[in-house]
Design an enzyme around this catalytic site. Structure first.
Site, mmCIF file in Angstrom:
data_model
loop_
_atom_site.group_PDB
_atom_site.id
_atom_site.type_symbol
_atom_site.label_atom_id
_atom_site.label_comp_id
_atom_site.label_asym_id
_atom_site.label_seq_id
_atom_site.Cartn_x
_atom_site.Cartn_y
_atom_site.Cartn_z
ATOM 1 N N CYS A 32 6.998 -3.708 2.964
ATOM 2 C CA CYS A 32 7.764 -4.865 3.414
ATOM 3 C C CYS A 32 9.237 -4.498 3.658
ATOM 4 O O CYS A 32 9.532 -3.826 4.641
ATOM 5 C CB CYS A 32 7.577 -6.006 2.431
ATOM 6 S SG CYS A 32 7.866 -7.594 3.178
ATOM 7 N N HIS A 85 2.192 -6.608 0.563
ATOM 8 C CA HIS A 85 2.502 -6.117 -0.790
ATOM 9 C C HIS A 85 1.223 -5.752 -1.544
ATOM 10 O O HIS A 85 0.689 -6.592 -2.271
ATOM 11 C CB HIS A 85 3.207 -7.224 -1.588
ATOM 12 C CG HIS A 85 4.600 -7.494 -1.164
ATOM 13 N ND1 HIS A 85 5.701 -6.954 -1.786
ATOM 14 C CD2 HIS A 85 5.090 -8.257 -0.165
ATOM 15 C CE1 HIS A 85 6.803 -7.371 -1.199
ATOM 16 N NE2 HIS A 85 6.460 -8.173 -0.209
ATOM 17 N N GLU A 137 0.985 -4.073 -4.126
ATOM 18 C CA GLU A 137 1.272 -4.042 -5.577
ATOM 19 C C GLU A 137 1.112 -5.427 -6.202
ATOM 20 O O GLU A 137 1.123 -5.555 -7.416
ATOM 21 C CB GLU A 137 2.679 -3.474 -5.820
ATOM 22 C CG GLU A 137 3.856 -4.401 -5.563
ATOM 23 C CD GLU A 137 4.170 -4.638 -4.084
ATOM 24 O OE1 GLU A 137 3.399 -4.194 -3.217
ATOM 25 O OE2 GLU A 137 5.194 -5.293 -3.829
HETATM 26 N N1 GLN Z 1 12.280 -10.614 4.567
HETATM 27 C C1 GLN Z 1 12.670 -9.482 3.775
HETATM 28 C C2 GLN Z 1 13.669 -8.611 4.518
HETATM 29 O O1 GLN Z 1 13.916 -8.821 5.649
HETATM 30 C C3 GLN Z 1 11.465 -8.644 3.394
HETATM 31 C C4 GLN Z 1 10.564 -9.452 2.506
HETATM 32 C C5 GLN Z 1 9.776 -8.639 1.517
HETATM 33 O O2 GLN Z 1 10.061 -7.481 1.241
HETATM 34 N N2 GLN Z 1 8.789 -9.293 0.957
HETATM 35 O O3 GLN Z 1 14.225 -7.731 3.949
#
Ligand code: GLN
Length: 200
Positions: free
Chosen positions: A79, A169, A171
């Site tokens: 992410c 995610h 995890e």
């Molecule tokens: N929206 C977050 C970002 O732009 C990422 C979200 C996440 O890691 N769950 O950094």
């Protein structure tokens, strides 16, 4: 095996728990000196990419991490971690480590209602549970990037040599397929390194 989990902000504890469940040792990377420890792989967790990116610079960890990745250290970005690795962020002029030939869209599912679960294919695994939280997705990849997951027409996992990224995610679920994939990547890299040593 010892995995360094970047522990500046975000969901790093959950990655460590997952590794512990797989009997793999991990350490938290909180300052520059942590990066000179014996590491076999790096995890860049989810969280807020702007905050993590800024802390990497403020703590003088940015160049060391970038050097490690460019010197083929296996890295897994989830992410926000994926945002840190992307060479291009389509809806932002900011660049972070920019080591992976992917172009991504940040907060691609909308800011507020952008959290959902899915079950989809990841590489050779058929039914992997995926938790998306204000996630980015990958809009396009270079030809040397392997696409590992597509959900609703959007690329959500990919690999380029020593770099693995997921929009979701792993995890935060009970599944171990993605972490296992990363551990196999590390083992493959180590075998290649040993083989190169023997052939020298
Ligand atoms: N929206 C977050 C970002 O732009 C990422 C979200 C996440 O890691 N769950 O950094």
């Amino acid at each position: 095996m010892n995995i360094g989990v970047l522990a500046l902000q975000g969901a790093f504890v959950e990655h460590r728990h997952k590794l512990e469940a797989l009997n793999v040792n991990s350490i938290e990377l909180r300052q520059k000196s942590d990066l000179s420890k014996q590491l076999d792989g790096l995890i860049l967790p989810g969280g807020e990419s702007t905050a993590i990116g800024k802390l990497l610079v403020d703590l003088d960890m940015f160049n060391s991490i970038k050097d490690l990745i460019q010197n083929t250290m296996p890295v897994f970005g989830t992410c926000a971690g994926m945002i840190l690795l992307a060479k291009n962020i389509e809806n932002s002029s900011v660049k972070h480590l920019a080591t992976m030939d992917i172009s991504i869209i940040r907060n691609a599912y909308g800011r507020q209602l952008g959290s959902f679960n899915a079950i989809s294919k990841f590489g050779d695994f058929d039914e992997v549970p995926m938790t998306f939280i204000r996630a980015p997705y990958i809009e396009s990849v270079a030809s040397n990037v392997k696409i590992l997951s597509v959900v609703e027409g959007n690329i959500v996992a990919a690999r380029q040599n020593n770099q693995l990224v997921t929009s979701f995610h792993p995890e935060l679920t009970d599944d171990i397929a993605v972490h296992n994939y990363f551990l196999n990547m590390i083992e493959d890299t180590q075998q290649v390194t040993v083989a190169r040593g023997i052939l020298k």
